[in-house]
Write an enzyme that holds these catalytic residues in place. Structure first.
Site, PDB file in Angstrom:
ATOM      1  N   GLU A  69     -14.452   0.526  -1.495  1.00  0.00           N
ATOM      2  CA  GLU A  69     -14.560   0.455  -0.118  1.00  0.00           C
ATOM      3  C   GLU A  69     -15.721   1.459   0.209  1.00  0.00           C
ATOM      4  O   GLU A  69     -15.866   2.724  -0.028  1.00  0.00           O
ATOM      5  CB  GLU A  69     -13.510   0.784   0.884  1.00  0.00           C
ATOM      6  N   ASP A  90       0.824  -1.062   0.215  1.00  0.00           N
ATOM      7  CA  ASP A  90       0.039  -0.033  -0.037  1.00  0.00           C
ATOM      8  C   ASP A  90       0.893   1.310  -0.168  1.00  0.00           C
ATOM      9  O   ASP A  90       1.766   1.307   0.826  1.00  0.00           O
ATOM     10  CB  ASP A  90      -0.967  -0.105   1.316  1.00  0.00           C
TER      11      ASP A  90
HETATM   12  O1  KIV Z   1      -4.918  -0.615   4.416  1.00  0.00           O
HETATM   13  C1  KIV Z   1      -5.792  -1.568   4.188  1.00  0.00           C
HETATM   14  O2  KIV Z   1      -6.073  -2.449   4.852  1.00  0.00           O
HETATM   15  C2  KIV Z   1      -6.787  -1.076   3.036  1.00  0.00           C
HETATM   16  C3  KIV Z   1      -7.802  -2.332   2.923  1.00  0.00           C
HETATM   17  C4  KIV Z   1      -8.971  -1.862   3.895  1.00  0.00           C
HETATM   18  C5  KIV Z   1      -8.554  -2.155   1.394  1.00  0.00           C
HETATM   19  O3  KIV Z   1      -6.584  -0.366   2.151  1.00  0.00           O
END
Ligand code: KIV
Length: 279
Positions: free
Chosen positions: A182, A83
């Site tokens: 989301e 991420d």
């Molecule tokens: O950071 C995370 O866990 C997310 C998910 C909730 C999609 O972005």
């Protein structure tokens, strides 16, 4: 051989629903992969469930790289998605490219995830051109929680629903291999899923998306007093762990642990020699 973004796309084409789960450390990654999860997200949700913050905003690129290295090292099959954290890709396309490159090179993830729709599409386009597989994330994007004024369902009225449709189309056109939806109404998520070629991965977006993503700690009930509506507790692991730890404390205090079974011994001869040395 690791699962690739093409394998994930083939799952949608074959009508196979895609399970995705967050993982942040060796234990969560190992257990999720053993359970057959094909795609793991080293999510910036670590800000809340690992680091104890109230939002994802304090998470840095170094944190994501560190945890992604662990998750990649602890798995052999799953596609690991890293991420991109708050403000690591929105200052400029150049900033996004440099940080995405760092995340991929330093951790070994197979793809990255960015929050945003139409306005981030040019960044996604450049990343994909450069060989960086990108998962997009639209709807409630937690890095903008302060802008949204809380964790609320997005796309309930005509204008915001239309914007979400445009966002979904834009990230697909820019080359994203999948998109997280989301906190989006079920019908809207279904509509978007039907229109897109790429897989939609829902969280709080109903049952009609191409896949589902959940936070490891939510699914296991690791925080007994916290369970978001969009998740389901498949275990009461928080309580199980709490009971085990309480039993440990009580047994140590009561001199019941360790026993001979948990200990090792040495010969009386050597013990005598040691005693003589200490005299
Ligand atoms: O950071 C995370 O866990 C997310 C998910 C909730 C999609 O972005």
């Amino acid at each position: 051989m690791r699962i690739t973004i093409r394998d994930i796309q083939k799952m949608k084409a074959a009508g196979e629903i895609i399970p995705m789960l967050t993982a942040y450390d060796a234990t969560s990654a190992f257990l999720a992969e053993q359970a057959g999860v094909p795609m793991l997200l080293v999510g910036d949700s670590m800000g809340m469930v690992v680091q104890g913050h109230e939002s994802t905003i304090p998470v840095t690129l170094d944190h994501i790289i560190y945890h992604s290295q662990i998750v990649v090292r602890s798995t052999s099959k799953a596609l690991v998605v890293g991420d991109m954290p708050f403000m690591s890709y929105k200052a400029s396309i150049e900033q996004a490219m440099q940080n995405a490159a760092r995340l991929m090179q330093e951790s070994g993830v197979g793809a990255i995830k960015v929050e945003g729709g139409e306005y981030i599409a040019p960044t996604i386009d450049r990343m994909v051109q450069a060989g960086i597989p990108v998962m997009a994330h639209i709807g409630l994007t937690p890095q903008s929680v302060n802008q949204f004024g809380g964790f609320r369902v997005q796309g309930k009225d005509k204008d915001t629903a239309e914007q979400l449709m445009c966002d979904a189309q834009a990230v697909q056109d820019a080359g994203a291999f999948a998109v997280v939806l989301e906190l989006v109404p079920t019908q809207l998520a279904q509509e978007i899923t039907n229109r897109l070629k790429i897989p939609t991965i829902g969280i709080g977006a109903g049952p009609h998306t191409s896949g589902q993503v959940q936070v490891f700690h939510d699914l296991l009930g690791l925080f007994p007093s916290f369970g978001p509506r969009h998740s389901k507790q498949y275990a009461n692991a928080g309580q199980v762990v709490q009971d085990a730890l309480t039993a440990y404390v009580n047994e140590v205090k009561g001199a019941q642990f360790p026993t001979a079974e948990n200990s090792s011994t040495m010969s009386d001869e050597i013990l005598d020699e040691i005693r003589r040395l200490w005299r």
